[in-house]
Design an enzyme around this catalytic site. Structure first.
Site, PDB file in Angstrom:
ATOM      1  N   LYS A  55       9.410  -7.471  12.303  1.00 35.64           N
ATOM      2  CA  LYS A  55       9.343  -6.098  11.796  1.00 35.64           C
ATOM      3  C   LYS A  55      10.659  -5.362  12.029  1.00 35.64           C
ATOM      4  O   LYS A  55      11.257  -4.875  11.094  1.00 35.64           O
ATOM      5  CB  LYS A  55       8.193  -5.333  12.442  1.00 35.64           C
ATOM      6  N   ASP A  77       2.282  -3.428  23.186  1.00 39.86           N
ATOM      7  CA  ASP A  77       2.583  -4.249  22.010  1.00 39.86           C
ATOM      8  C   ASP A  77       3.483  -3.413  21.103  1.00 39.86           C
ATOM      9  O   ASP A  77       3.003  -2.594  20.338  1.00 39.86           O
ATOM     10  CB  ASP A  77       1.281  -4.629  21.295  1.00 39.86           C
ATOM     11  N   TRP A 102      -4.678  -3.791  15.429  1.00 40.62           N
ATOM     12  CA  TRP A 102      -3.965  -4.649  16.387  1.00 40.62           C
ATOM     13  C   TRP A 102      -4.532  -4.491  17.780  1.00 40.62           C
ATOM     14  O   TRP A 102      -4.645  -5.471  18.525  1.00 40.62           O
ATOM     15  CB  TRP A 102      -2.465  -4.399  16.334  1.00 40.62           C
TER      16      TRP A 102
END
Ligand code: PLP
Length: 360
Positions: free
Chosen positions: A196, A172, A102
């Site tokens: 999530k 993030d 990511w």
């Protein structure tokens, strides 16, 4: 069929109580004669739902008054572009920590807008750890410092908050937001896709310090400007109304569960069951450095990869699903977000012991 234990990395398990409440209110929300999905986003019912969701999130995360909470769309991936568009503020470079898949995507996107200085990388050890802050090479003229406190694929979590002085820190938090208390005042921007640890896919939450809003790079589309959403209470256009409603139910659920301090204890207990067990055997191996073992995503491999298929098949027969590791790393991954009950982790550990006995 009874509900199974779903270890998916995302979209992921939601609290059963939340799903049941949403079911009860699906067709006729609180006697108003319609579903939340059918409401005008500017009507008083939905305005109330959104305001309550924001108030509950602010209370849960202790968000200071000089931060805006934005309910957006586009996923965390859209933030990879929106962060540089909004935060460069006339500067030409930004600092990024590289701890995995990511981080790499965020870096790749930022390079379209500015010079990216990678302050440190754990690529040398296959992204199995996070470089300590004393190894970071921060640059003086960076517009912001970006990092990924929980790498969902590698299962690498950073439990300390980087010190960046006056340079805004951007995180993030897609896969570990709401999993433990954090000090928001240490951050310039926090963003997370909802699917999530918050609610259904389609909602993205951005928490941004007010003084960072309003200085976008030339050509920034209206919809990509934090100011557009901040000035319009996230109602410049139609927001993801049902996702906001569901997130609101999850926030209520978290408040009933002792807030984020309560969640942290719950998450430490769950992750501990898995890691402590794996430390007792060499049949299972966890590739992550001990100090960075994620409480949300637990990757592991079997001693013999030829047993992977049998492991997954047996797990499924016991109602333990979505344990296959990410295609880029292989092996297994158990995602155990807030909504995964501890019973699910206990059943998984029992199964792992049993499988080892049979095949070890
Ligand atoms: C899942 C994930 C993303 C991507 O989120 P989308 O909402 O699908 O764009 C980005 N960063 C992290 C850390 C993630 O876990």
């Amino acid at each position: 069929m009874e509900r199974i234990y779903n270890f998916s990395a995302g979209p992921a398990v939601l609290p059963r109580e939340v799903l049941e409440q949403a079911r009860d209110e699906l067709v006729n929300w609180q006697g108003c004669g319609m579903s939340v999905m059918e409401m005008s986003h500017r009507g008083k019912e939905f305005m109330g739902i959104a305001a309550q969701a924001e108030a509950d999130l602010r209370e849960l995360m202790a968000i200071p008054a000089n931060y805006k909470v934005l309910f957006l769309q586009g996923g965390a991936s859209t933030q990879f572009a929106m962060v540089p568009m909004n935060l460069l503020r006339g500067k030409a470079s930004a600092d990024y920590l590289n701890t995995g898949e990511w981080s790499k995507k965020a870096i790749k996107e930022a390079k379209k807008y500015c010079t990216v200085n990678v302050v440190a990388s754990s690529e040398d050890k296959n992204f199995s750890y996070a470089p300590a802050q004393d190894q970071w090479k921060l640059s003086k003229d960076a517009a912001f410092v970006h990092y990924t406190p929980n790498e969902t694929i590698g299962g690498v979590e950073i439990f300390w908050t980087p010190q960046t002085g006056d340079v805004p820190l951007v995180a993030d938090m897609s896969s570990n937001i709401l999993s433990r208390p954090i000090d928001i005042s240490k951050f310039g921007v926090i963003y997370a896709g909802a699917q999530k640890n918050i609610g259904p896919a389609g909602l993205t939450i951005v928490i941004v310090r007010e003084d960072l809003i309003g200085q976008t790079v030339a050509g920034t589309p209206t919809m990509m400007d934090y100011k557009t959403h901040a000035e319009n209470e996230s109602m410049y256009n139609t927001p993801p109304t049902y996702g906001i409603y569901m997130a609101g139910l999850v926030f209520r659920w978290l408040k009933h569960k002792g807030g984020l301090a309560g969640m942290e204890q719950h998450n430490i207990a769950k992750a501990g069951l898995l890691y402590d067990f794996m430390d007792t055997t060499d049949f299972y191996n966890c590739p992550t450095a001990k100090e960075n073992r994620s409480r949300m995503n637990v990757p592991f491999t079997l001693k013999d990869a030829a047993l992977d298929e049998a492991f997954l098949k047996g797990a499924k027969e016991r109602g333990l699903v979505q344990l296959k590791g990410h295609r880029s790393v292989g092996g297994m991954r158990a995602s155990i977000y807030n909504a995964m009950p501890i019973e699910g982790v206990k059943v998984l550990v029992e199964y792992m012991k049993e499988f080892e006995k049979k095949n070890g």
